[in-house]
Design a protein around this motif. Sequence first.
Motif, mmCIF file in Angstrom:
data_model
loop_
_atom_site.group_PDB
_atom_site.id
_atom_site.type_symbol
_atom_site.label_atom_id
_atom_site.label_comp_id
_atom_site.label_asym_id
_atom_site.label_seq_id
_atom_site.Cartn_x
_atom_site.Cartn_y
_atom_site.Cartn_z
ATOM 1 N N GLY A 166 12.011 8.568 -9.952
ATOM 2 C CA GLY A 166 12.490 6.855 -10.733
ATOM 3 C C GLY A 166 14.025 6.661 -10.870
ATOM 4 N N ALA A 167 14.462 7.910 -10.730
ATOM 5 C CA ALA A 167 15.641 7.600 -10.745
ATOM 6 C C ALA A 167 16.893 7.608 -9.514
ATOM 7 C CB ALA A 167 16.439 9.039 -11.478
ATOM 8 N N PHE A 168 15.494 7.336 -8.151
ATOM 9 C CA PHE A 168 16.790 6.825 -7.382
ATOM 10 C C PHE A 168 17.337 5.775 -6.664
ATOM 11 C CE2 PHE A 168 14.069 10.061 -4.149
ATOM 12 C CZ PHE A 168 13.786 11.680 -4.691
ATOM 13 N N PRO A 169 18.717 5.863 -6.222
ATOM 14 C CA PRO A 169 18.553 4.159 -6.000
ATOM 15 C C PRO A 169 17.863 4.005 -4.902
ATOM 16 C CG PRO A 169 20.722 6.601 -5.718
ATOM 17 C CD PRO A 169 19.297 7.232 -5.927
ATOM 18 N N GLU A 170 18.089 2.523 -4.687
ATOM 19 C CA GLU A 170 17.517 2.113 -3.704
ATOM 20 C C GLU A 170 17.321 2.380 -2.563
ATOM 21 O OE1 GLU A 170 15.615 -2.472 -2.521
ATOM 22 O OE2 GLU A 170 16.881 -2.225 -4.723
ATOM 23 N N GLY A 171 18.810 3.056 -1.986
ATOM 24 C CA GLY A 171 19.006 2.721 -0.549
ATOM 25 C C GLY A 171 18.223 3.802 -0.102
ATOM 26 N N LEU A 207 14.138 20.627 -5.938
ATOM 27 C CA LEU A 207 14.548 19.439 -6.063
ATOM 28 C C LEU A 207 15.503 19.801 -7.393
ATOM 29 C CD1 LEU A 207 13.149 15.914 -5.737
ATOM 30 C CD2 LEU A 207 13.329 17.432 -4.160
ATOM 31 N N PRO A 208 16.905 19.503 -7.480
ATOM 32 C CA PRO A 208 17.835 19.762 -8.276
ATOM 33 C C PRO A 208 17.647 18.964 -10.150
ATOM 34 C CG PRO A 208 19.106 18.819 -6.610
ATOM 35 C CD PRO A 208 18.114 18.427 -6.519
ATOM 36 N N GLY A 209 17.915 20.193 -10.672
ATOM 37 C CA GLY A 209 17.424 19.562 -12.280
ATOM 38 C C GLY A 209 18.770 18.581 -12.559
ATOM 39 N N SER A 210 19.281 18.499 -12.460
ATOM 40 C CA SER A 210 19.983 17.122 -13.300
ATOM 41 C C SER A 210 19.044 15.916 -13.221
ATOM 42 C CB SER A 210 21.190 16.684 -12.405
ATOM 43 O OG SER A 210 20.910 16.341 -10.981
ATOM 44 N N PHE A 211 17.875 15.825 -12.382
ATOM 45 C CA PHE A 211 17.500 14.321 -13.144
ATOM 46 C C PHE A 211 16.703 14.606 -14.281
ATOM 47 C CE2 PHE A 211 17.142 15.043 -8.434
ATOM 48 C CZ PHE A 211 17.234 13.820 -7.919
ATOM 49 N N PRO A 212 16.628 12.940 -14.350
ATOM 50 C CA PRO A 212 17.181 11.867 -14.710
ATOM 51 C C PRO A 212 18.321 11.614 -13.864
ATOM 52 C CG PRO A 212 16.069 11.303 -16.753
ATOM 53 C CD PRO A 212 16.349 13.104 -16.356
ATOM 54 N N PHE A 213 19.584 12.342 -14.396
ATOM 55 C CA PHE A 213 20.761 11.559 -14.492
ATOM 56 C C PHE A 213 21.255 12.573 -13.391
ATOM 57 C CE2 PHE A 213 19.108 11.362 -18.659
ATOM 58 C CZ PHE A 213 19.025 9.984 -18.983
ATOM 59 N N PRO A 214 21.095 12.641 -11.525
ATOM 60 C CA PRO A 214 21.594 13.062 -10.769
ATOM 61 C C PRO A 214 23.141 12.866 -10.577
ATOM 62 C CG PRO A 214 20.197 11.193 -9.867
ATOM 63 C CD PRO A 214 20.111 11.469 -11.426
ATOM 64 N N THR A 272 18.898 15.848 -2.680
ATOM 65 C CA THR A 272 17.689 15.512 -2.620
ATOM 66 C C THR A 272 17.617 15.014 -1.272
ATOM 67 O OG1 THR A 272 17.991 15.751 -4.504
ATOM 68 C CG2 THR A 272 15.933 14.245 -3.826
ATOM 69 N N GLY A 273 18.334 13.792 -0.659
ATOM 70 C CA GLY A 273 18.083 13.176 0.300
ATOM 71 C C GLY A 273 18.371 14.303 1.959
ATOM 72 N N ARG A 274 18.744 15.149 1.648
ATOM 73 C CA ARG A 274 18.199 15.903 2.657
ATOM 74 C C ARG A 274 17.329 17.011 2.550
ATOM 75 N NH1 ARG A 274 19.867 21.277 2.965
ATOM 76 N NH2 ARG A 274 20.601 21.232 1.084
ATOM 77 N N ALA A 275 16.452 17.691 1.612
ATOM 78 C CA ALA A 275 16.190 18.122 1.524
ATOM 79 C C ALA A 275 14.619 17.519 1.490
ATOM 80 C CB ALA A 275 15.398 18.884 0.154
ATOM 81 N N PHE A 301 4.948 18.477 -2.219
ATOM 82 C CA PHE A 301 5.661 17.974 -3.076
ATOM 83 C C PHE A 301 6.931 18.553 -4.516
ATOM 84 C CE2 PHE A 301 2.845 18.984 -7.750
ATOM 85 C CZ PHE A 301 3.715 17.484 -8.206
ATOM 86 N N ALA A 302 7.810 17.490 -4.315
ATOM 87 C CA ALA A 302 9.509 17.439 -5.045
ATOM 88 C C ALA A 302 9.204 17.567 -6.143
ATOM 89 C CB ALA A 302 10.362 16.431 -3.865
ATOM 90 N N ILE A 303 9.427 18.539 -7.282
ATOM 91 C CA ILE A 303 9.975 18.650 -8.579
ATOM 92 C C ILE A 303 11.288 18.911 -8.706
ATOM 93 C CG2 ILE A 303 8.678 19.483 -10.483
ATOM 94 C CD1 ILE A 303 6.543 20.202 -8.421
ATOM 95 N N PRO A 304 11.569 18.293 -9.660
ATOM 96 C CA PRO A 304 13.386 18.501 -10.127
ATOM 97 C C PRO A 304 13.628 19.286 -11.154
ATOM 98 C CG PRO A 304 12.113 16.349 -10.773
ATOM 99 C CD PRO A 304 11.306 17.360 -10.317
ATOM 100 N N GLY A 305 14.277 20.686 -11.071
ATOM 101 C CA GLY A 305 14.193 21.379 -12.261
ATOM 102 C C GLY A 305 13.044 23.103 -12.267
ATOM 103 N N ASP A 306 13.561 23.389 -13.086
ATOM 104 C CA ASP A 306 12.049 24.473 -13.441
ATOM 105 C C ASP A 306 11.182 24.163 -13.473
ATOM 106 O OD1 ASP A 306 11.393 27.427 -13.910
ATOM 107 O OD2 ASP A 306 12.736 26.976 -15.778
#
Length: 354
Positions: free
Chosen positions: A77-82, A41-48, A56-59, A6-11
């Motif tokens: 929702g903020a992931f680049p398509e790649g 995951l890092p807390g900068s989402f949705p503007f990573p 994030t990709g590595r994790a 379960f991947a969750i950004p931020g706190d």
Amino acid sequence: MSTIAFAIPGDIDLPTGGYAYDRRLLAEWRAMDVPAEHVPLPGSFPFPTEADLHETGRALLQRPYDDTLLIDGLAYGAFPEGIAAGLAGRVVALVHHPLALETGLAPEMAQRLHERETAALRYVRAVVTTSPATKRLLISDFGVPEARIAVALPGVDPAPRATGSAEGRPLHLLAVGSVVPRKGYRVLVEALAGLRDRDWRLTIVGATDRSPETMRDLVAAIDSADLGGRIELAGAIPDAALAEAYARTDLFVMPSLFEGYGMVLTEALARGLPIVCTTGGAAAETAPDAAALKVAPGDAAALAKALASLIDAPALRRSMADAAWAAAAALPRWRETATIVAGICLPDFGRKGG
């Protein structure tokens, strides 16, 4: 059986409805012995940043291939398509509400987020969302096939019925939610400014540091309306203090411009509280008509009229409170929610019936 990563950004401990939903899934799965693990995951989402996207990709890529990647929509929702394409077939996206619908975004940013989320959602195995309204939105505006979407309504815990304010005291109004543009508190202050002849007090419970500009604007609006002695900005408070606030409340108000579900509405129902809310997003469906007066989002005059009609009518408040208390008995519990999501993520779990 594989594991739910379960991947969750931020706190995860932030006092928002989305994070509360995520926390409860993890807690229920622990109690149910569902194999699940929190992947921060890092807390900068949705503007990573690029660095955070790399992290994030590595994790995610280091997870065992048979794990199900359940990714909170604030990040996915903020992931680049790649990145989304590289995880194709492994992801279940948890969409509380689409990123582009956050109030206050510049039009160009909203469009960019809409395009990015639309593209990312093409590669998911499934989507879990928190309301039928959001499901319809994902189908119509984001092109997600209906067959890929499951609805897992947020659960609610049983709670004692609110007793309200003491006799002879001002009517106690309560609003719960972080001070951010989408919550519409500026509209609420405008509505209440026209009701200063009534005897009421309002408490707003929610984090005040999420949007400093919105907080400054709200304080200025309260001062301009000369309501500083009648509106309390309580900030984020412990669960016990929030329960006490609900207990002494006479009328719950939610002026949000958009909600993917509106968990605070079901929390109010669970206490048997009459409600005034907007029809923004899923809120119109979350609160039953018998327990709530509903107005269009952003309409201060309509909000003032609805509030006045309940402030002035104790008998109507009581009948709506009874309807809320009755509706609470049919609300889902968190174990039901967790079972639905686990069944989507782990098909073997679903076939075994949990």
